[in-house]
Design a protein around this motif. Structure first.
Motif, short mmCIF file in Angstrom:
data_model
loop_
_atom_site.label_atom_id
_atom_site.label_comp_id
_atom_site.label_asym_id
_atom_site.label_seq_id
_atom_site.Cartn_x
_atom_site.Cartn_y
_atom_site.Cartn_z
N LEU A 13 43.59 42.88 62.90
CA LEU A 13 42.28 42.52 62.34
C LEU A 13 41.52 41.59 63.27
CD1 LEU A 13 43.28 41.87 58.62
CD2 LEU A 13 41.93 43.79 59.48
N VAL A 14 42.22 40.62 63.84
CA VAL A 14 41.57 39.64 64.72
C VAL A 14 40.99 40.32 65.95
CG1 VAL A 14 41.99 37.69 66.26
CG2 VAL A 14 42.92 37.67 63.94
N TYR A 15 41.76 41.17 66.61
CA TYR A 15 41.26 41.84 67.81
C TYR A 15 40.10 42.78 67.48
CZ TYR A 15 45.03 40.00 70.68
OH TYR A 15 45.89 39.17 71.36
N CYS A 16 40.16 43.41 66.32
CA CYS A 16 39.07 44.30 65.92
C CYS A 16 37.76 43.54 65.73
CB CYS A 16 39.43 45.03 64.63
SG CYS A 16 40.62 46.35 64.85
N THR A 17 37.84 42.35 65.18
CA THR A 17 36.62 41.57 64.96
C THR A 17 36.10 40.97 66.26
OG1 THR A 17 37.95 39.63 64.36
CG2 THR A 17 37.16 41.01 62.56
N LEU A 18 36.98 40.77 67.24
CA LEU A 18 36.56 40.22 68.53
C LEU A 18 35.97 41.29 69.45
CD1 LEU A 18 39.53 37.79 69.33
CD2 LEU A 18 37.21 37.15 68.64
N LEU A 19 36.37 42.54 69.24
CA LEU A 19 35.89 43.65 70.08
C LEU A 19 34.47 44.02 69.68
CD1 LEU A 19 36.58 45.74 72.27
CD2 LEU A 19 37.47 47.21 70.44
N LYS A 20 33.52 43.77 70.56
CA LYS A 20 32.10 43.97 70.24
C LYS A 20 31.59 45.37 70.61
CE LYS A 20 32.03 39.71 68.96
NZ LYS A 20 32.15 39.42 67.50
N GLU A 21 32.33 46.09 71.44
CA GLU A 21 31.86 47.39 71.93
C GLU A 21 31.92 48.50 70.88
OE1 GLU A 21 32.43 44.82 75.26
OE2 GLU A 21 33.74 45.30 73.58
N VAL A 22 32.71 48.30 69.83
CA VAL A 22 32.82 49.30 68.77
C VAL A 22 33.22 48.61 67.47
CG1 VAL A 22 35.24 49.78 69.33
CG2 VAL A 22 33.89 51.50 68.10
N ASP A 23 32.70 49.10 66.35
CA ASP A 23 33.09 48.58 65.04
C ASP A 23 34.37 49.29 64.63
OD1 ASP A 23 33.40 47.71 62.47
OD2 ASP A 23 31.41 48.28 61.78
N LEU A 24 35.48 48.81 65.17
CA LEU A 24 36.75 49.51 65.00
C LEU A 24 37.22 49.53 63.54
CD1 LEU A 24 38.60 51.02 66.88
CD2 LEU A 24 39.95 48.95 67.19
N LEU A 25 36.91 48.47 62.81
CA LEU A 25 37.34 48.41 61.42
C LEU A 25 36.55 49.38 60.54
CD1 LEU A 25 37.94 44.58 61.05
CD2 LEU A 25 39.66 46.40 61.07
N ASN A 26 35.46 49.89 61.05
CA ASN A 26 34.71 50.94 60.36
C ASN A 26 35.15 52.31 60.86
OD1 ASN A 26 32.68 51.90 58.52
ND2 ASN A 26 31.39 52.34 60.29
N LYS A 27 35.38 52.42 62.17
CA LYS A 27 35.80 53.68 62.78
C LYS A 27 37.13 54.20 62.23
CE LYS A 27 32.99 54.96 66.31
NZ LYS A 27 32.50 56.35 66.54
N ILE A 28 38.03 53.28 61.87
CA ILE A 28 39.36 53.74 61.43
C ILE A 28 39.30 54.46 60.08
CG2 ILE A 28 40.69 52.06 62.76
CD1 ILE A 28 40.97 50.39 60.26
N ARG A 29 38.14 54.45 59.44
CA ARG A 29 37.98 55.25 58.23
C ARG A 29 38.17 56.74 58.53
NH1 ARG A 29 35.05 52.62 54.00
NH2 ARG A 29 34.44 50.49 54.56
N ILE A 30 37.92 57.11 59.77
CA ILE A 30 38.10 58.49 60.20
C ILE A 30 39.58 58.88 60.17
CG2 ILE A 30 37.82 60.10 62.14
CD1 ILE A 30 35.50 58.27 63.09
N LEU A 31 40.45 57.89 60.43
CA LEU A 31 41.87 58.17 60.62
C LEU A 31 42.72 57.96 59.39
CD1 LEU A 31 42.29 56.35 64.06
CD2 LEU A 31 41.62 58.72 63.65
N PHE A 32 42.32 57.03 58.52
CA PHE A 32 43.17 56.67 57.38
C PHE A 32 42.42 56.80 56.05
CE2 PHE A 32 44.66 54.22 61.06
CZ PHE A 32 45.96 54.70 61.13
N ASP A 33 43.17 57.14 55.01
CA ASP A 33 42.58 57.26 53.67
C ASP A 33 42.13 55.89 53.16
OD1 ASP A 33 42.25 59.00 51.12
OD2 ASP A 33 43.31 57.20 50.43
N HIS A 34 43.02 54.90 53.31
CA HIS A 34 42.65 53.52 53.02
C HIS A 34 43.64 52.57 53.69
CE1 HIS A 34 45.30 54.60 49.57
NE2 HIS A 34 45.75 53.36 49.67
#
Length: 202
Positions: A13-34
């Motif tokens: 979670l920490v690295y995802c919030t620090l990574l500015k080039e992509v909204d990874l915590l939103n993108k992973i909706r493509i990969l996981f149900d929840h």
């Protein structure tokens, strides 16, 4: 094909919030149900101070629900496994809760970036798929959902150092997950960290 459920660790979670080039915590909706967040992970991830740089964390925390939504609170766990893991020097309370909940619920995907814990846990629980931020970026790239792949790798490397071997291992995991194979040349181009980082200097 139905999407799997994953349990997330604070490090991811920490690295995802620090990574500015992509909204990874939103993108992973493509990969996981929840995504399930254990109680200890929510506690660790909650900022102690209300500063502008913590806004991304507050946004994620505000999306957590109990039995619905993409981000869900999770409290059930295997207490025997938890007690065994909490005494391990390389495993903290959050990581112990993540594993014990995955065992209790039969969940095989864990999103985690803590290297020291990963080495220990991947040996003890070989049936679990441990994916870090690098692997998730690789999976998204393999599926064509990451148009700015090089920028993402450069951005992640600036906050979380890793090697070409780490990147290659991530793609090998990603290829297994997506069932998509790259040629040796394609794999080399995707995982040559030196070439990728040099593009940021030109």
């Amino acid at each position: 094909m139905s999407r799997p459920v994953a349990i997330v660790d604070t490090s991811f979670l920490v690295y995802c919030t620090l990574l500015k080039e992509v909204d990874l915590l939103n993108k992973i909706r493509i990969l996981f149900d929840h995504i399930l967040l254990p109680k200890e992970i929510i506690k660790e991830f909650t900022p102690k101070e209300n500063r502008p740089e913590n806004n991304a964390r507050h946004q994620i925390l505000g999306r957590i629900e109990i039995n619905q939504g993409f981000y869900r609170n999770c409290t059930s766990l295997d207490h025997i496994i938890y007690k065994e893991l909490i005494n391990e020097k390389t495993i903290d309370a959050g990581e112990a809760e993540v594993i014990s909940q995955s065992q209790h619920r039969g969940i095989r995907f864990i999103l985690m970036d803590e290297k020291r814990a990963l080495k220990n846990l991947s040996e003890k629980f070989s049936h679990i798929h441990f994916y870090n931020t690098i692997t998730i970026l690789a999976v998204l790239e393999l599926q064509g959902f990451l148009p700015n792949y090089r920028d993402c790798i450069i951005g992640l490397h600036s906050i979380r150092k890793f090697s070409s071997k780490d990147l290659r291992d991530a793609f090998l995991k990603g290829m297994n997950y997506t069932q998509r194979n790259l040629s040796k040349k394609e794999l080399s181009e995707k995982t040559s960290l030196k070439k990728i980082l040099n593009t940021s200097k030109t």
